[in-house]
Design a protein around this motif. Structure first.
Motif, PDB file in Angstrom:
ATOM      1  N   ASP A   1      40.156  -1.720  56.423  1.00 44.14           N
ATOM      2  CA  ASP A   1      40.664  -1.366  55.100  1.00 44.14           C
ATOM      3  C   ASP A   1      40.379  -2.440  54.036  1.00 44.14           C
ATOM      4  OD1 ASP A   1      42.432  -3.271  56.063  1.00 44.14           O
ATOM      5  OD2 ASP A   1      44.237  -2.190  55.466  1.00 44.14           O
ATOM      6  N   SER A   2      39.584  -3.450  54.382  1.00 39.67           N
ATOM      7  CA  SER A   2      39.202  -4.471  53.406  1.00 39.67           C
ATOM      8  C   SER A   2      38.320  -3.843  52.334  1.00 39.67           C
ATOM      9  CB  SER A   2      38.438  -5.615  54.079  1.00 39.67           C
ATOM     10  OG  SER A   2      39.255  -6.309  54.982  1.00 39.67           O
ATOM     11  N   LYS A   3      38.410  -4.365  51.126  1.00 42.29           N
ATOM     12  CA  LYS A   3      37.572  -3.856  50.047  1.00 42.29           C
ATOM     13  C   LYS A   3      36.110  -4.189  50.351  1.00 42.29           C
ATOM     14  CE  LYS A   3      41.073  -3.983  46.557  1.00 42.29           C
ATOM     15  NZ  LYS A   3      41.420  -4.247  45.180  1.00 42.29           N
ATOM     16  N   PRO A   4      35.235  -3.184  50.261  1.00 41.18           N
ATOM     17  CA  PRO A   4      33.815  -3.422  50.567  1.00 41.18           C
ATOM     18  C   PRO A   4      33.204  -4.570  49.769  1.00 41.18           C
ATOM     19  CG  PRO A   4      34.237  -1.076  50.429  1.00 41.18           C
ATOM     20  CD  PRO A   4      35.507  -1.770  49.983  1.00 41.18           C
ATOM     21  N   ILE A   5      33.582  -4.734  48.494  1.00 43.12           N
ATOM     22  CA  ILE A   5      32.999  -5.807  47.686  1.00 43.12           C
ATOM     23  C   ILE A   5      33.274  -7.178  48.300  1.00 43.12           C
ATOM     24  CG2 ILE A   5      34.975  -5.989  46.104  1.00 43.12           C
ATOM     25  CD1 ILE A   5      32.941  -6.610  43.864  1.00 43.12           C
ATOM     26  N   GLY A   6      34.465  -7.385  48.839  1.00 37.81           N
ATOM     27  CA  GLY A   6      34.808  -8.674  49.431  1.00 37.81           C
ATOM     28  C   GLY A   6      33.994  -8.978  50.670  1.00 37.81           C
ATOM     29  N   VAL A   7      33.816  -7.974  51.503  1.00 39.95           N
ATOM     30  CA  VAL A   7      33.043  -8.161  52.740  1.00 39.95           C
ATOM     31  C   VAL A   7      31.571  -8.357  52.401  1.00 39.95           C
ATOM     32  CG1 VAL A   7      32.470  -7.193  54.993  1.00 39.95           C
ATOM     33  CG2 VAL A   7      34.716  -6.733  53.990  1.00 39.95           C
ATOM     34  N   VAL A   8      31.043  -7.524  51.495  1.00 42.97           N
ATOM     35  CA  VAL A   8      29.633  -7.635  51.113  1.00 42.97           C
ATOM     36  C   VAL A   8      29.354  -8.991  50.467  1.00 42.97           C
ATOM     37  CG1 VAL A   8      27.856  -6.729  49.551  1.00 42.97           C
ATOM     38  CG2 VAL A   8      29.215  -5.156  50.951  1.00 42.97           C
ATOM     39  N   PHE A   9      30.208  -9.417  49.538  1.00 40.04           N
ATOM     40  CA  PHE A   9      29.994 -10.713  48.902  1.00 40.04           C
ATOM     41  C   PHE A   9      30.066 -11.843  49.928  1.00 40.04           C
ATOM     42  CE2 PHE A   9      30.466 -10.530  44.050  1.00 40.04           C
ATOM     43  CZ  PHE A   9      29.856  -9.291  43.971  1.00 40.04           C
TER      44      PHE A   9
ATOM     45  N   GLU B   1      28.918   1.283  43.892  1.00 37.06           N
ATOM     46  CA  GLU B   1      29.541   1.470  45.198  1.00 37.06           C
ATOM     47  C   GLU B   1      28.836   0.508  46.147  1.00 37.06           C
ATOM     48  OE1 GLU B   1      30.143   4.972  48.465  1.00 37.06           O
ATOM     49  OE2 GLU B   1      30.317   5.468  46.338  1.00 37.06           O
ATOM     50  N   TRP B   2      29.602  -0.360  46.764  1.00 38.52           N
ATOM     51  CA  TRP B   2      29.028  -1.365  47.652  1.00 38.52           C
ATOM     52  C   TRP B   2      28.766  -0.750  49.016  1.00 38.52           C
ATOM     53  CZ3 TRP B   2      27.283  -5.305  45.150  1.00 38.52           C
ATOM     54  CH2 TRP B   2      27.856  -5.608  43.906  1.00 38.52           C
ATOM     55  N   PRO B   3      27.703  -1.195  49.661  1.00 34.49           N
ATOM     56  CA  PRO B   3      27.404  -0.623  50.981  1.00 34.49           C
ATOM     57  C   PRO B   3      28.507  -0.945  51.987  1.00 34.49           C
ATOM     58  CG  PRO B   3      25.963  -2.506  50.517  1.00 34.49           C
ATOM     59  CD  PRO B   3      26.763  -2.247  49.275  1.00 34.49           C
ATOM     60  N   ARG B   4      28.758  -0.015  52.863  1.00 34.10           N
ATOM     61  CA  ARG B   4      29.676  -0.260  53.971  1.00 34.10           C
ATOM     62  C   ARG B   4      28.917  -1.109  54.976  1.00 34.10           C
ATOM     63  NH1 ARG B   4      34.881  -0.056  53.830  1.00 34.10           N
ATOM     64  NH2 ARG B   4      35.827   1.945  53.470  1.00 34.10           N
ATOM     65  N   VAL B   5      29.599  -2.051  55.578  1.00 33.08           N
ATOM     66  CA  VAL B   5      28.965  -2.897  56.582  1.00 33.08           C
ATOM     67  C   VAL B   5      29.657  -2.694  57.924  1.00 33.08           C
ATOM     68  CG1 VAL B   5      28.193  -4.615  54.914  1.00 33.08           C
ATOM     69  CG2 VAL B   5      30.393  -4.901  56.016  1.00 33.08           C
TER      70      VAL B   5
ATOM     71  N   ASN C   1      24.023  -6.484  60.090  1.00 36.14           N
ATOM     72  CA  ASN C   1      24.063  -6.141  58.663  1.00 36.14           C
ATOM     73  C   ASN C   1      22.976  -6.837  57.847  1.00 36.14           C
ATOM     74  OD1 ASN C   1      26.661  -4.503  58.474  1.00 36.14           O
ATOM     75  ND2 ASN C   1      27.349  -6.350  59.534  1.00 36.14           N
ATOM     76  N   ARG C   2      22.152  -7.615  58.511  1.00 37.78           N
ATOM     77  CA  ARG C   2      21.183  -8.454  57.813  1.00 37.78           C
ATOM     78  C   ARG C   2      20.281  -7.663  56.880  1.00 37.78           C
ATOM     79  NH1 ARG C   2      15.999 -10.629  58.478  1.00 37.78           N
ATOM     80  NH2 ARG C   2      15.869 -12.810  57.790  1.00 37.78           N
ATOM     81  N   GLU C   3      19.687  -6.577  57.360  1.00 39.49           N
ATOM     82  CA  GLU C   3      18.742  -5.818  56.539  1.00 39.49           C
ATOM     83  C   GLU C   3      19.411  -5.194  55.321  1.00 39.49           C
ATOM     84  OE1 GLU C   3      15.485  -6.106  56.811  1.00 39.49           O
ATOM     85  OE2 GLU C   3      15.944  -7.455  58.476  1.00 39.49           O
ATOM     86  N   ALA C   4      20.642  -4.735  55.456  1.00 35.45           N
ATOM     87  CA  ALA C   4      21.364  -4.158  54.318  1.00 35.45           C
ATOM     88  C   ALA C   4      21.634  -5.223  53.258  1.00 35.45           C
ATOM     89  CB  ALA C   4      22.671  -3.523  54.779  1.00 35.45           C
ATOM     90  N   ILE C   5      21.966  -6.425  53.690  1.00 31.13           N
ATOM     91  CA  ILE C   5      22.230  -7.520  52.747  1.00 31.13           C
ATOM     92  C   ILE C   5      20.943  -7.933  52.043  1.00 31.13           C
ATOM     93  CG2 ILE C   5      22.984  -9.933  52.562  1.00 31.13           C
ATOM     94  CD1 ILE C   5      25.262  -7.794  53.012  1.00 31.13           C
ATOM     95  N   ILE C   6      19.855  -8.026  52.791  1.00 29.84           N
ATOM     96  CA  ILE C   6      18.560  -8.369  52.187  1.00 29.84           C
ATOM     97  C   ILE C   6      18.153  -7.307  51.176  1.00 29.84           C
ATOM     98  CG2 ILE C   6      16.089  -8.599  52.667  1.00 29.84           C
ATOM     99  CD1 ILE C   6      16.903 -10.036  55.293  1.00 29.84           C
ATOM    100  N   ALA C   7      18.327  -6.031  51.521  1.00 29.40           N
ATOM    101  CA  ALA C   7      17.965  -4.942  50.602  1.00 29.40           C
ATOM    102  C   ALA C   7      18.765  -5.039  49.309  1.00 29.40           C
ATOM    103  CB  ALA C   7      18.180  -3.589  51.276  1.00 29.40           C
ATOM    104  N   LEU C   8      20.044  -5.330  49.421  1.00 33.07           N
ATOM    105  CA  LEU C   8      20.891  -5.469  48.239  1.00 33.07           C
ATOM    106  C   LEU C   8      20.416  -6.626  47.365  1.00 33.07           C
ATOM    107  CD1 LEU C   8      23.529  -4.591  46.744  1.00 33.07           C
ATOM    108  CD2 LEU C   8      24.702  -6.322  48.132  1.00 33.07           C
TER     109      LEU C   8
END
Length: 149
Positions: free
Chosen positions: A51-59, A90-94, A135-142
Motif C-alpha cells: 500500500d506504499s505510494k508508487p512515487i515513493g518506491v519508484v523514487f 502515473e508511476w509504474p508499479r514495481v 525492476n531494473r529495466e523499468a527504472i532505466i526506461a523511466l
C-alpha cells in the motif's frame, strides 16, 4: 508489533528499524555529498509495502540505481528526483521482493561514525538495489524517458 518485510530471511520490528533510520538520517545531515539522499532512498525501497505510494518506491529505486550503477552523488540524485517530479503522471508499479537485501539501516548504525559508516551506507544501497533487481529495466526506461540517463 509492526513488522516489515523479510531482510535476508529475518523479519524485523519496524519500530526498531525506524529508530535506527532516524539516527542514521540525523548522522547524514551534514555529511559530504548529501549522502542523506541515499539513506532516504534505501529505506523507502527496503520498507515499502503493497500500500506504499508508487512515487515513493519508484523514487527510492531511481535513487538507488543512479547511485549504485551510475555513481551519482546524493545531490545529483536529488536533482533527478526534482526532474521526475516536475510533471504529474502515473508511476509504474514495481515488484516488491520478499527478501529486501542482506543489510538494513540497523547494520549501518553498527558501523563507526565517519568513513566506515559512509561505506556501510553504500553497501546497504547496493544490497537493497540488488534485491530489487527485477525492476531494473523499468527504472532505466523511466530515466531514459525523462532523459536523465
Amino acid at each position: 508489533m509492526n513488522l516489515t518485510p523479510r531482510f535476508a530471511d529475518t523479519v524485523f520490528d519496524m519500530d526498531t528499524m525506524r529508530a535506527a533510520y532516524d539516527e542514521v538520517y540525523v548522522y547524514t545531515m551534514g555529511r559530504p555529498g548529501f549522502i542523506l539522499q541515499h539513506v532516504v532512498d534505501a529505506f523507502a525501497a527496503q520498507t515499502a509495502q503493497e500500500d506504499s505510494k508508487p512515487i515513493g518506491v519508484v523514487f527510492g529505486l531511481v535513487g538507488l540505481y543512479l547511485h549504485v550503477e551510475k555513481q551519482f552523488s546524493g545531490r545529483q540524485v536529488q536533482k533527478a528526483h526534482m526532474a521526475l517530479g516536475r510533471r504529474k503522471r502515473e508511476w509504474p508499479r514495481v515488484f516488491l521482493p520478499g527478501d529486501r537485501g542482506s543489510m538494513t539501516v540497523a547494520d549501518v548504525l553498527q558501523a563507526s561514525a565517519g568513513p566506515e559508516r559512509d561505506r556501510a551506507i553504500d553497501d546497504w544501497c547496493r544490497s537493497v538495489w540488488t534485491a530489487f533487481g527485477s525492476n531494473r529495466e523499468a527504472i532505466i526506461a523511466l530515466l531514459r524517458e525523462y532523459q536523465i540517463i
